[in-house]
Design a protein around this motif. Structure first.
Motif, PDB file in Angstrom:
ATOM      1  N   ALA A  79       0.800  -1.221   0.000  1.00 40.66           N
ATOM      2  CA  ALA A  79       0.000   0.000   0.000  1.00 40.66           C
ATOM      3  C   ALA A  79       0.836   1.276   0.000  1.00 40.66           C
ATOM      4  O   ALA A  79       0.307   2.349  -0.313  1.00 40.66           O
ATOM      5  CB  ALA A  79      -0.947   0.020   1.200  1.00 40.66           C
ATOM      6  N   TRP A  80       2.126   1.176   0.336  1.00 30.79           N
ATOM      7  CA  TRP A  80       2.942   2.383   0.472  1.00 30.79           C
ATOM      8  C   TRP A  80       4.283   2.232  -0.247  1.00 30.79           C
ATOM      9  O   TRP A  80       4.873   1.147  -0.286  1.00 30.79           O
ATOM     10  CB  TRP A  80       3.200   2.697   1.943  1.00 30.79           C
ATOM     11  CG  TRP A  80       1.983   3.074   2.725  1.00 30.79           C
ATOM     12  CD1 TRP A  80       1.172   2.222   3.438  1.00 30.79           C
ATOM     13  CD2 TRP A  80       1.429   4.378   2.859  1.00 30.79           C
ATOM     14  NE1 TRP A  80       0.144   2.916   4.013  1.00 30.79           N
ATOM     15  CE2 TRP A  80       0.274   4.256   3.693  1.00 30.79           C
ATOM     16  CE3 TRP A  80       1.771   5.637   2.383  1.00 30.79           C
ATOM     17  CZ2 TRP A  80      -0.522   5.346   4.028  1.00 30.79           C
ATOM     18  CZ3 TRP A  80       0.985   6.726   2.730  1.00 30.79           C
ATOM     19  CH2 TRP A  80      -0.147   6.580   3.528  1.00 30.79           C
ATOM     20  N   LEU A 119       6.006  10.483  -1.220  1.00 32.64           N
ATOM     21  CA  LEU A 119       5.370   9.378  -0.511  1.00 32.64           C
ATOM     22  C   LEU A 119       4.060   9.041  -1.210  1.00 32.64           C
ATOM     23  O   LEU A 119       3.230   9.927  -1.440  1.00 32.64           O
ATOM     24  CB  LEU A 119       5.106   9.760   0.942  1.00 32.64           C
ATOM     25  CG  LEU A 119       4.453   8.683   1.824  1.00 32.64           C
ATOM     26  CD1 LEU A 119       5.389   7.494   1.990  1.00 32.64           C
ATOM     27  CD2 LEU A 119       4.065   9.269   3.176  1.00 32.64           C
ATOM     28  N   SER A 120       3.870   7.765  -1.544  1.00 35.43           N
ATOM     29  CA  SER A 120       2.697   7.342  -2.318  1.00 35.43           C
ATOM     30  C   SER A 120       1.871   6.317  -1.558  1.00 35.43           C
ATOM     31  O   SER A 120       2.412   5.401  -0.931  1.00 35.43           O
ATOM     32  CB  SER A 120       3.129   6.732  -3.658  1.00 35.43           C
ATOM     33  OG  SER A 120       3.800   7.672  -4.466  1.00 35.43           O
ATOM     34  N   GLN A 127      -3.667   5.779  -7.087  1.00 37.82           N
ATOM     35  CA  GLN A 127      -2.475   6.143  -6.336  1.00 37.82           C
ATOM     36  C   GLN A 127      -2.517   7.626  -6.011  1.00 37.82           C
ATOM     37  O   GLN A 127      -2.874   8.458  -6.858  1.00 37.82           O
ATOM     38  CB  GLN A 127      -1.211   5.836  -7.147  1.00 37.82           C
ATOM     39  CG  GLN A 127       0.084   6.315  -6.512  1.00 37.82           C
ATOM     40  CD  GLN A 127       1.272   6.083  -7.423  1.00 37.82           C
ATOM     41  OE1 GLN A 127       1.272   5.170  -8.235  1.00 37.82           O
ATOM     42  NE2 GLN A 127       2.290   6.931  -7.312  1.00 37.82           N
ATOM     43  N   LEU A 128      -2.153   7.987  -4.786  1.00 37.28           N
ATOM     44  CA  LEU A 128      -2.054   9.379  -4.352  1.00 37.28           C
ATOM     45  C   LEU A 128      -0.634   9.630  -3.878  1.00 37.28           C
ATOM     46  O   LEU A 128      -0.115   8.896  -3.031  1.00 37.28           O
ATOM     47  CB  LEU A 128      -3.045   9.669  -3.231  1.00 37.28           C
ATOM     48  CG  LEU A 128      -3.083  11.113  -2.711  1.00 37.28           C
ATOM     49  CD1 LEU A 128      -3.556  12.063  -3.815  1.00 37.28           C
ATOM     50  CD2 LEU A 128      -3.990  11.223  -1.485  1.00 37.28           C
ATOM     51  N   THR A 129       0.014  10.665  -4.446  1.00 38.64           N
ATOM     52  CA  THR A 129       1.419  10.949  -4.140  1.00 38.64           C
ATOM     53  C   THR A 129       1.574  12.376  -3.630  1.00 38.64           C
ATOM     54  O   THR A 129       1.113  13.327  -4.274  1.00 38.64           O
ATOM     55  CB  THR A 129       2.303  10.759  -5.383  1.00 38.64           C
ATOM     56  OG1 THR A 129       2.208   9.408  -5.830  1.00 38.64           O
ATOM     57  CG2 THR A 129       3.753  11.071  -5.066  1.00 38.64           C
ATOM     58  N   LEU A 130       2.231  12.505  -2.495  1.00 38.15           N
ATOM     59  CA  LEU A 130       2.584  13.796  -1.927  1.00 38.15           C
ATOM     60  C   LEU A 130       4.074  14.021  -2.131  1.00 38.15           C
ATOM     61  O   LEU A 130       4.895  13.154  -1.793  1.00 38.15           O
ATOM     62  CB  LEU A 130       2.249  13.851  -0.441  1.00 38.15           C
ATOM     63  CG  LEU A 130       2.730  15.094   0.321  1.00 38.15           C
ATOM     64  CD1 LEU A 130       1.997  16.342  -0.173  1.00 38.15           C
ATOM     65  CD2 LEU A 130       2.546  14.909   1.833  1.00 38.15           C
ATOM     66  N   LEU A 148      -0.365  14.502  -6.492  1.00 34.36           N
ATOM     67  CA  LEU A 148      -0.686  13.861  -7.769  1.00 34.36           C
ATOM     68  C   LEU A 148      -1.616  12.678  -7.528  1.00 34.36           C
ATOM     69  O   LEU A 148      -1.353  11.828  -6.661  1.00 34.36           O
ATOM     70  CB  LEU A 148       0.583  13.375  -8.466  1.00 34.36           C
ATOM     71  CG  LEU A 148       0.385  12.661  -9.807  1.00 34.36           C
ATOM     72  CD1 LEU A 148      -0.085  13.647 -10.863  1.00 34.36           C
ATOM     73  CD2 LEU A 148       1.680  11.984 -10.255  1.00 34.36           C
ATOM     74  N   TRP A 149      -2.715  12.628  -8.294  1.00 29.77           N
ATOM     75  CA  TRP A 149      -3.669  11.520  -8.226  1.00 29.77           C
ATOM     76  C   TRP A 149      -3.640  10.766  -9.541  1.00 29.77           C
ATOM     77  O   TRP A 149      -3.738  11.361 -10.618  1.00 29.77           O
ATOM     78  CB  TRP A 149      -5.083  12.026  -7.963  1.00 29.77           C
ATOM     79  CG  TRP A 149      -6.139  10.964  -8.023  1.00 29.77           C
ATOM     80  CD1 TRP A 149      -6.952  10.658  -9.079  1.00 29.77           C
ATOM     81  CD2 TRP A 149      -6.479  10.031  -6.989  1.00 29.77           C
ATOM     82  NE1 TRP A 149      -7.788   9.612  -8.761  1.00 29.77           N
ATOM     83  CE2 TRP A 149      -7.521   9.208  -7.489  1.00 29.77           C
ATOM     84  CE3 TRP A 149      -6.015   9.823  -5.680  1.00 29.77           C
ATOM     85  CZ2 TRP A 149      -8.086   8.194  -6.732  1.00 29.77           C
ATOM     86  CZ3 TRP A 149      -6.590   8.811  -4.928  1.00 29.77           C
ATOM     87  CH2 TRP A 149      -7.611   8.017  -5.454  1.00 29.77           C
TER      88      TRP A 149
END
Length: 387
Positions: A79-80, A119-120, A127-130, A148-149
């Motif tokens: 998940a990460w 970090l995703s 997927q969500l990425t900061l 980013l989504w």
């Protein structure tokens, strides 16, 4: 030094740590490709890179950059995942105060330290990425935050991206012309990826940015640029795999336009050819043409070594620049990357690129006389270890 010059090499720095580490929507020069997988990486990677970059013009050496970097990908769980890089760019050389006249060259010596961390969070089809990034030079400090989504269809034949980033820069040139000047830039990205066949993938991305603040170059004579800038870039990429030979081919087209009046077209072609026994070769060709900024004042052919100030122009009030990078120009890049996979966990690579620029090569109007041709080359050595 020349304002934010090393910051403009952020794309080079990102490639040192691995092309996938470019900040989402953080650079119009290299928008994040649509169609990226949303699943977490299975393996972790450590990448060590070293780049040497050198410019020359009219027989004179210009900027030189030496940049070691460390990049990583961490497969934390299903998940990460996390990615990032650290890079230190050392620069030395000379920069012209106007046009390309060697008499106006001033010595430059600076260093940029930069970091980027992402970090995703992964789900089955999303997927969500900061992202957080920071860079600092003697005269330039930049902070960037991005989100980013990514979403893919159940059959993975379609994918979509939405991205947003904001950069906050602080400028303190050693000349003391300005102090603690600010520049804030917001960028938005929309991307679509389509699987046309088992061998063909098409990617389209649109990036738009709005900036407000200090865009002038305090190291260029009389340089005054608008305090607002909008940029739009539309990119098309077609990836094709040749099953019989194992070769992959990527064709790209990028259209760019901004409120400074610069419009450009970039065509690119990249091949990846396996050679057997773990060896592969990847040649690249890029063609580029741009128009001039509306406030660029071209040199007077009768006196090309003097800044040409138009009649009636009010210095310090009306926008004007003698920066050759804002003129009409054309360019090409030729590159070759050689890679050896030593084992399933270890690979090494060597990449060489040469860049040639000339104003007479522009496809956006007539030539601008009085500006010298420009050449740059880069050599990059890399080591990748998978865990």
């Amino acid at each position: 030094m020349q304002l934010g010059w090393l910051k403009k090499l952020s794309l080079v720095s990102a490639s040192l740590a691995g092309g996938s580490l470019a900040i989402p929507a953080a650079s119009l020069a290299n928008p994040v490709s649509a169609g990226t997988a949303t699943t977490a990486p299975v393996f972790s990677e450590l990448r060590l890179k070293y780049l040497h970059y050198q410019e020359s013009q009219d027989g004179y050496d210009r900027m030189a950059v030496k940049a070691p970097s460390l990049g990583f990908t961490l497969a934390i769980s299903e998940a990460w995942s996390a990615q990032g890089y650290l890079v230190s760019d050392g620069i030395s050389g000379a920069s012209p105060a106007y046009y390309t006249d060697p008499d106006s060259f001033t010595p430059v010596n600076d260093e940029r330290n930069a970091s980027d961390f992402r970090l995703s969070r992964h789900w089955a089809n999303s997927q969500l990425t900061l992202g957080l990034a920071y860079s600092r030079e003697a005269d330039y400090q930049s902070r960037n935050t991005s989100l980013l989504w990514r979403q893919s269809s159940q059959d993975r034949n379609q994918s979509y991206e939405l991205g947003y980033s904001i950069s906050r820069d602080t400028i303190n040139p050693v000349t003391g012309i300005v102090e603690n000047e600010k520049k804030n830039v917001q960028e938005w990205l929309v991307g679509v990826g389509l699987v046309l066949s088992p061998l063909d993938v098409v990617q389209v991305s649109l990036v738009h940015s709005r900036g407000l603040g200090y865009y002038s170059d305090p190291y260029k004579r009389f340089d005054l640029r608008p305090s607002k800038k909008e940029q739009t870039a539309l990119s098309f990429v077609w990836n094709h795999h040749f099953e019989s030979s194992g070769r992959s081919h990527r064709l790209g087209l990028r259209l760019y336009d901004d409120s400074f009046g610069i419009g450009s077209v970039t065509l690119s072609s990249e091949l990846h050819q396996p050679l057997g026994q773990g060896w592969s070769v990847s040649p690249v060709l890029r063609l580029y043409s741009q128009s001039a900024a509306y406030f660029f004042s071209p040199p007077d052919p009768a006196s090309p070594k003097r800044p040409a100030i138009p009649q009636g122009h009010r210095l310090g009030q009306d926008p004007i620049s003698f920066d050759q990078r804002l003129a009409r120009l054309g360019a090409y890049t030729l590159g070759l990357k050689l890679e050896k996979r030593v084992s399933a966990q270890l690979s090494v690579d060597l990449k060489y690129e040469v860049y040639q620029q000339a104003n007479r090569w522009t496809k956006h109007g007539s030539n601008t006389p009085g500006l010298d041709d420009f050449t740059a080359y880069s050599v990059q050595l890399g080591l990748t270890r998978r865990f």
